[in-house]
Design an enzyme around this catalytic site. Sequence first.
Site, short mmCIF file in Angstrom:
data_model
loop_
_atom_site.label_atom_id
_atom_site.label_comp_id
_atom_site.label_asym_id
_atom_site.label_seq_id
_atom_site.Cartn_x
_atom_site.Cartn_y
_atom_site.Cartn_z
N LYS A 77 2.72 38.90 -35.52
CA LYS A 77 3.60 39.71 -36.37
C LYS A 77 5.00 39.11 -36.22
O LYS A 77 5.97 39.80 -35.86
CB LYS A 77 3.52 41.18 -35.90
CG LYS A 77 4.18 42.18 -36.83
CD LYS A 77 3.49 42.37 -38.15
CE LYS A 77 4.29 43.30 -39.05
NZ LYS A 77 3.79 43.36 -40.44
N TYR A 97 -0.33 45.96 -23.42
CA TYR A 97 -1.27 46.76 -22.61
C TYR A 97 -0.90 46.74 -21.12
O TYR A 97 -1.27 47.64 -20.37
CB TYR A 97 -2.71 46.26 -22.77
CG TYR A 97 -3.33 46.61 -24.10
CD1 TYR A 97 -2.61 47.22 -25.11
CD2 TYR A 97 -4.67 46.32 -24.33
CE1 TYR A 97 -3.19 47.53 -26.32
CE2 TYR A 97 -5.26 46.63 -25.55
CZ TYR A 97 -4.52 47.24 -26.54
OH TYR A 97 -5.09 47.55 -27.73
N ASP A 157 -12.96 44.34 -33.19
CA ASP A 157 -13.84 45.44 -33.59
C ASP A 157 -14.07 45.43 -35.10
O ASP A 157 -15.17 45.69 -35.58
CB ASP A 157 -13.25 46.79 -33.17
CG ASP A 157 -13.68 47.19 -31.77
OD1 ASP A 157 -14.28 46.34 -31.08
OD2 ASP A 157 -13.43 48.33 -31.36
#
Length: 358
Positions: free
Chosen positions: A192, A137, A252
Amino acid sequence: MTHKIAVLPGDGIGPEITEQALRVLTALGLDIETETQPVGGAAYAAHGHPLPPATLELAKNSSAILFGAVGDWKYDSLARELRPEQAILGLRKALGLFANLRPAILYPQLANASSLKPEVVAGLDILIVRELTGDIYFGQPRGVRTVEEGPFKGERQGFDTMHYAESEVRRIAHIAFQAAQKRSRKLCSVDKANVLETSQFWRDTVIDVAKEYSDVQLTHMYIDNAAMQLVRAPKEFDVVVTGNLFGDILSDEAAMLTGSIGMLPSASLNASNQGLYEPSHGSAPDIAGQNIANPLATILSAAMLLRYSLGATAEAKKIESAVEAVLEQGLRTADIYEPGTTRVSTSEMGDAVLKALK
Ligand code: NAD
């Protein structure tokens, strides 16, 4: 020692729900001093900026911030830097709030609110710890460029950069291990590592930090598997720690397991346990000013404030027990109402929690 709490109610339902949380917070007999300043759209309307200097100064000089919510459709046409949401980004940056803690708790009384079967989710109590200031980000370089070689030579290409510095991983890992110590001592790190170098580095670093927490059981899971397990058997998890990108999605997903956005608190912390505490939902302009919003997410955020910034664990538990007690009494705001329960207003819910505290 007196603890200073900055109260930033914000927009929409922010003032109504913050008022109830403040009543609860100040009813516990703790040595707390509060000061209120506008933030978001309300601050833009009053001072021409979503995070005016007086609000920022107050936040910096406080042990913790109790934050309502910001945003309103009427500010959508403002330049990006003046939009209400910029206040949260500004506070995160100014205070270095790198750790986002989002519990997802499904109270047995609300088990029907989840879209999953009650037996899969009833009693769910997990904590997602998300790194908030790094990862893809914020990584540089980023942008759009022309590809210079290979099969896409000459084409335009969008690109971002994923990276984590060792200190960034270490500090979020410490927060997560310490949170696990306060709970059932199980921590799952999600990455990951089978594909991404950044993730392998994340995993190696978390394993190294684990040496300081021999009482916590550390496991690792790939993000794709974690997303599946979270809906298959969510109660297998206790504390989950992950980077900014994966955490954005998982937090979320975990929140929605509970089915009720009006119940979910959150905390964003820096290295000195200074924190911003806010409900996970937005400013709900569609129901603002009607005294019908659910104040419980904000009241539970106040409990997190006591636990993580003031170290007042007993008082935090008192608030959480009071919330459970009012649910047990069958009291519900409109968003969590179901037949057979009693519908109450925002302020009546605040009254009930205050009463249950005593
Ligand atoms: P929202 O979370 O405000 O509302 C979504 C739906 O949930 C609405 O129907 C709302 O009425 C309901 N709802 C939310 N909180 C509730 C509560 N406590 N009690 C009862 N019902 C509740 O999301 P949105 O409508 O997408 O966004 C509205 C505004 O909030 C936008 O301006 C957005 O930018 C902003 N926003 C702010 C934050 C924040 O301050 N951290 C987070 C998300 C959205």
